[in-house]
Design a protein around this motif. Structure first.
Motif, PDB file in Angstrom:
ATOM      1  N   GLY A 114       0.794  -1.225   0.000  1.00 15.13           N
ATOM      2  CA  GLY A 114       0.000   0.000   0.000  1.00 15.13           C
ATOM      3  C   GLY A 114       0.821   1.267   0.000  1.00 15.13           C
ATOM      4  N   SER A 115       0.686   2.067   1.048  1.00 18.24           N
ATOM      5  CA  SER A 115       1.190   3.441   1.132  1.00 18.24           C
ATOM      6  C   SER A 115       2.579   3.652   0.540  1.00 18.24           C
ATOM      7  CB  SER A 115       1.213   3.889   2.595  1.00 18.24           C
ATOM      8  OG  SER A 115       1.826   5.152   2.705  1.00 18.24           O
ATOM      9  N   LYS A 116       2.643   4.619  -0.412  1.00 15.72           N
ATOM     10  CA  LYS A 116       3.933   5.003  -0.998  1.00 15.72           C
ATOM     11  C   LYS A 116       4.624   6.069  -0.161  1.00 15.72           C
ATOM     12  CE  LYS A 116       2.376   4.061  -5.728  1.00 15.72           C
ATOM     13  NZ  LYS A 116       2.183   4.620  -7.092  1.00 15.72           N
ATOM     14  N   ASP A 117       3.902   6.604   0.829  1.00 17.72           N
ATOM     15  CA  ASP A 117       4.462   7.670   1.651  1.00 17.72           C
ATOM     16  C   ASP A 117       5.676   7.205   2.445  1.00 17.72           C
ATOM     17  OD1 ASP A 117       2.411   9.225   0.726  1.00 17.72           O
ATOM     18  OD2 ASP A 117       1.155   8.964   2.499  1.00 17.72           O
ATOM     19  N   ASN A 118       5.754   5.882   2.684  1.00 21.11           N
ATOM     20  CA  ASN A 118       6.841   5.357   3.507  1.00 21.11           C
ATOM     21  C   ASN A 118       8.032   4.872   2.707  1.00 21.11           C
ATOM     22  OD1 ASN A 118       5.608   5.670   6.126  1.00 21.11           O
ATOM     23  ND2 ASN A 118       4.196   4.037   5.532  1.00 21.11           N
ATOM     24  N   VAL A 119       7.999   5.054   1.380  1.00 21.31           N
ATOM     25  CA  VAL A 119       9.136   4.652   0.556  1.00 21.31           C
ATOM     26  C   VAL A 119      10.376   5.421   0.991  1.00 21.31           C
ATOM     27  CG1 VAL A 119      10.104   4.618  -1.768  1.00 21.31           C
ATOM     28  CG2 VAL A 119       7.707   4.009  -1.419  1.00 21.31           C
ATOM     29  N   GLY A 120      11.461   4.704   1.238  1.00 23.87           N
ATOM     30  CA  GLY A 120      12.697   5.342   1.662  1.00 23.87           C
ATOM     31  C   GLY A 120      12.861   5.429   3.166  1.00 23.87           C
ATOM     32  N   ASN A 121      11.771   5.238   3.916  1.00 23.27           N
ATOM     33  CA  ASN A 121      11.861   5.285   5.374  1.00 23.27           C
ATOM     34  C   ASN A 121      12.410   3.964   5.910  1.00 23.27           C
ATOM     35  OD1 ASN A 121      10.746   7.826   5.372  1.00 23.27           O
ATOM     36  ND2 ASN A 121       8.660   7.113   5.809  1.00 23.27           N
ATOM     37  N   PRO A 122      13.102   3.981   7.054  1.00 21.43           N
ATOM     38  CA  PRO A 122      13.545   2.722   7.655  1.00 21.43           C
ATOM     39  C   PRO A 122      12.332   1.860   7.987  1.00 21.43           C
ATOM     40  CG  PRO A 122      14.618   4.600   8.702  1.00 21.43           C
ATOM     41  CD  PRO A 122      13.523   5.153   7.839  1.00 21.43           C
ATOM     42  N   PRO A 123      12.390   0.576   7.733  1.00 24.37           N
ATOM     43  CA  PRO A 123      11.233  -0.290   8.005  1.00 24.37           C
ATOM     44  C   PRO A 123      10.984  -0.460   9.498  1.00 24.37           C
ATOM     45  CG  PRO A 123      13.127  -1.607   7.363  1.00 24.37           C
ATOM     46  CD  PRO A 123      13.513  -0.171   7.155  1.00 24.37           C
ATOM     47  N   LEU A 124       9.744  -0.748   9.839  1.00 22.67           N
ATOM     48  CA  LEU A 124       9.352  -1.041  11.213  1.00 22.67           C
ATOM     49  C   LEU A 124       9.134  -2.545  11.352  1.00 22.67           C
ATOM     50  CD1 LEU A 124       6.761   1.846  11.758  1.00 22.67           C
ATOM     51  CD2 LEU A 124       9.179   1.815  12.431  1.00 22.67           C
ATOM     52  N   GLY A 125       9.343  -3.057  12.561  1.00 19.98           N
ATOM     53  CA  GLY A 125       9.166  -4.495  12.812  1.00 19.98           C
ATOM     54  C   GLY A 125       7.773  -4.776  13.336  1.00 19.98           C
ATOM     55  N   ASP A 126       6.804  -4.859  12.432  1.00 25.60           N
ATOM     56  CA  ASP A 126       5.409  -4.995  12.859  1.00 25.60           C
ATOM     57  C   ASP A 126       5.068  -6.381  13.394  1.00 25.60           C
ATOM     58  OD1 ASP A 126       4.807  -2.409  12.445  1.00 25.60           O
ATOM     59  OD2 ASP A 126       3.575  -2.693  10.659  1.00 25.60           O
ATOM     60  N   VAL A 127       5.822  -7.390  13.006  1.00 25.49           N
ATOM     61  CA  VAL A 127       5.632  -8.739  13.553  1.00 25.49           C
ATOM     62  C   VAL A 127       6.932  -9.144  14.237  1.00 25.49           C
ATOM     63  CG1 VAL A 127       5.145 -11.162  13.054  1.00 25.49           C
ATOM     64  CG2 VAL A 127       4.014  -9.364  11.726  1.00 25.49           C
ATOM     65  N   GLN A 128       6.827  -9.517  15.507  1.00 23.23           N
ATOM     66  CA  GLN A 128       8.006  -9.936  16.256  1.00 23.23           C
ATOM     67  C   GLN A 128       7.648 -11.177  17.071  1.00 23.23           C
ATOM     68  OE1 GLN A 128      10.007  -6.747  18.368  1.00 23.23           O
ATOM     69  NE2 GLN A 128       9.454  -5.257  16.796  1.00 23.23           N
ATOM     70  N   MET A 129       8.373 -12.249  16.813  1.00 22.39           N
ATOM     71  CA  MET A 129       8.028 -13.529  17.412  1.00 22.39           C
ATOM     72  C   MET A 129       9.304 -14.290  17.772  1.00 22.39           C
ATOM     73  SD  MET A 129       5.589 -16.447  15.711  1.00 22.39           S
ATOM     74  CE  MET A 129       4.406 -15.160  15.256  1.00 22.39           C
ATOM     75  N   LEU A 130       9.409 -14.716  19.011  1.00 25.72           N
ATOM     76  CA  LEU A 130      10.551 -15.504  19.455  1.00 25.72           C
ATOM     77  C   LEU A 130      10.206 -16.985  19.356  1.00 25.72           C
ATOM     78  CD1 LEU A 130      13.401 -15.384  20.768  1.00 25.72           C
ATOM     79  CD2 LEU A 130      12.258 -15.683  22.969  1.00 25.72           C
ATOM     80  N   ILE A 131      11.050 -17.730  18.660  1.00 25.02           N
ATOM     81  CA  ILE A 131      10.892 -19.184  18.568  1.00 25.02           C
ATOM     82  C   ILE A 131      11.916 -19.809  19.501  1.00 25.02           C
ATOM     83  CG2 ILE A 131      10.978 -21.197  17.046  1.00 25.02           C
ATOM     84  CD1 ILE A 131      10.351 -19.254  14.721  1.00 25.02           C
ATOM     85  N   HIS A 132      11.425 -20.518  20.510  1.00 28.25           N
ATOM     86  CA  HIS A 132      12.287 -21.161  21.504  1.00 28.25           C
ATOM     87  C   HIS A 132      12.273 -22.664  21.273  1.00 28.25           C
ATOM     88  CE1 HIS A 132      14.074 -21.993  25.500  1.00 28.25           C
ATOM     89  NE2 HIS A 132      13.206 -23.000  25.547  1.00 28.25           N
TER      90      HIS A 132
END
Length: 536
Positions: A114-132
């Motif tokens: 979607g949004s092109k407004d974020n092109v060039g911005n550092p990515p965010l970690g929207d999914v974070q999951m620890l596998i133990h």
């Protein structure tokens, strides 16, 4: 295919020469034998060329796959987490942090995200999951932290640019933009106290490639769902499914994983992601990919091209070995959970860790206690962290030992208890440690569990004696170069009283009620759809 007939014909020539009676001459027989040997030599040479050619192609393909893999630094932030000690068999647990990036820094990701407004911005970690993965490789856990969880993010340095980001308190998905995946790893380690061995990141396009290579993953909704923009809430993943079970792949799989509004909250999105991963694991376990070369190649291409990994696992062999260890865990020994959390008092749109219940979960991970109850009864509640160091005698009398006491009792929801270091230093004085003193440096610190630290082996006995005087378990005595002498760090688990509170060891499967646990073998899980996003 032509090699075998030639060898057969050569053998037939030799047999004819021997079975031809007196009608054949010695020269003719010798000629046949020489021709036979020449044919066999050429056959062997041809076979060698085929084998070498295949091996060469295999090597080149292996190198191609290795070249696909993007690698990065394991940690780029300040962290003090330590590895869990080996169990009696010399085994240690393995922890892998899986990060889903919202990067729009490619045309393909913009098209999918979607949004092109974020092109060039550092990515965010929207999914974070620890596998133990447990030390004995008999059980596994998947723990998600919601992207809008407010936490302490440590000082991090971007390994690519060298830019230094100061420590801050913000939502956890911003950690990826403050030094890459290595900063997210350090943030997790400081929050949980769990040492994380590796990280992996994947973006929108990578999810699509992997879903296509797997051939689809079955998911389920209780009502027909359409995650679309509404007058009140813009955006939406575009997911549109009728009620019941469906096999999703490609873009539709990405839509499932990104859907939030239709499930009602970000917390429910974590549940949908857990359902997807559990179903994916069951799917892969049911496929004979290792006897299906084209499918294996598709998966290898997709995996190596989609993932960015920490450098120490940046080869096909290491990723394969890791996959085999995960594959060996039975589905009924896999448990997925979400970190227990409560509303953030500073922002209604955010959450913070539910300190008591989250700490219990982190302790289970640190002590390698299974999240499920399906193991052998004798394993229930058993720690895999190995035995504590042997007790040593102190090197000096108590009244000659300098002990520094630090106040690290703060949590994500509560400030540090004022004067706590001074209180415990006074208690140590009453125990004979008259040179104990509170740290007055004013450095802010917060740790989950109280620990007694010492810098060198000659002070182990002294640190153990300090711990014993206050009732602190010897397993919480740690060697580190971060201190110059015996140092007592009073953690959030000891915010009141002068005797360390006794704590019962967690038992297998004894998870907090608000962890939203799902077992990997549960095939009946189905998502409820928030009313505004139901259709039909």
């Amino acid at each position: 295919m032509s090699l075998a007939p030639k060898a057969s014909e050569a053998a037939g020539g030799r047999d004819a020469g021997r079975g031809g009676g007196t009608g054949g001459s010695r020269g003719q027989n010798g000629g046949r034998r020489r021709r036979g040997r020449r044919v066999l030599r050429w056959s062997a040479t041809g076979l060698s060329v085929v084998i070498l050619g295949t091996a060469g192609a295999g090597y080149l393909y292996y190198q191609h796959l290795n070249g696909n893999i993007h690698k990065g630094q394991r940690s780029s932030g300040d962290s003090k987490a330590r590895k869990t000690a080996p169990n009696a068999a010399g085994q240690t647990p393995m922890n892998i942090l899986l990060i889903g990036s919202d990067s729009r820094n490619s045309a393909e990701n913009v098209k999918l995200g979607g949004s092109k407004d974020n092109v060039g911005n550092p990515p965010l970690g929207d999914v974070q999951m620890l596998i133990h993965l447990s030390a004995d490789r008999k059980s596994a856990s998947m723990v998600s932290i919601p992207r809008d969880t407010r936490v302490d993010i440590p000082k991090c340095t971007d390994p690519k640019t060298g830019k230094v980001f100061p420590a801050t308190n913000s939502i956890i998905n911003e950690s990826l933009a403050r030094g890459g995946a290595g900063c997210t790893l350090a943030t997790w380690e400081n929050l949980t106290g769990v040492y994380i061995d590796h990280w992996m990141t994947i973006d929108f396009a990578g999810v699509v490639k992997m879903a296509d290579a797997i051939g689809g993953v079955e998911v389920c909704v209780n009502q027909s769902v359409w995650d679309h923009p509404t007058p009140q809430v813009p955006g939406g993943s575009g997911l549109k499914l009728t009620a019941g079970s469906h096999k999703v792949q490609g873009k539709q799989a990405l839509q499932w994983l990104r859907t939030r509004h239709a499930w009602g909250s970000d917390l429910m999105r974590a549940r949908a992601q857990h359902m997807y991963l559990n179903s994916m694991i069951r799917t892969l376990k049911g496929q004979n990919v290792f006897t299906d070369t084209p499918r294996l190649m598709d998966l290898a291409e997709a995996a190596t091209d989609s993932l960015t990994v920490s450098e120490e696992i940046g080869t096909v062999k290491k990723l394969y070995d890791l996959a085999m260890q995960l594959k060996s865990v039975p589905t009924n020994r896999i448990t997925s959970v979400t970190m227990p959390n409560v509303p953030d008092p500073q922002n209604d749109d955010h959450v913070v860790p539910d300190t008591v219940n989250a700490d219990k979960m982190w302790q289970m991970l640190r002590d390698d206690v299974a999240f499920d109850k399906n193991g052998d009864a004798k394993e229930s509640g058993k720690k895999s962290g190995g035995s504590a160091p042997a007790t040593k005698s102190p090197s000096v009398p108590a009244d000659q030992l300098g002990v520094l006491v630090r106040n690290a009792t703060g949590t994500s929801t509560e400030a540090a208890v004022s004067g706590r270091a001074r209180t415990i230093a006074t208690q140590l004085g009453a125990k004979g440690y008259t040179r104990a003193a509170a740290d007055t440096s004013g450095t802010a610190e917060s740790v989950e569990k109280t620990v007694v630290e010492y810098p060198s082996a000659d002070l182990l006995g002294d640190a153990q004696a300090v711990a014993k005087s206050l009732g602190i378990p010897v397993g919480q005595v740690k060697q580190t170069t971060d201190v110059s002498g015996v140092t007592l760090v009073v953690g959030a688990d000891w915010r009141e009283g002068t005797a360390y509170p006794k704590q019962s060891a967690p038992k297998a499967g004894d998870l907090p009620d608000n962890s939203d646990a799902i077992n990997g073998s549960d095939t009946k899980q189905c998502m409820d759809v928030y009313a505004p996003y139901r259709w039909q």
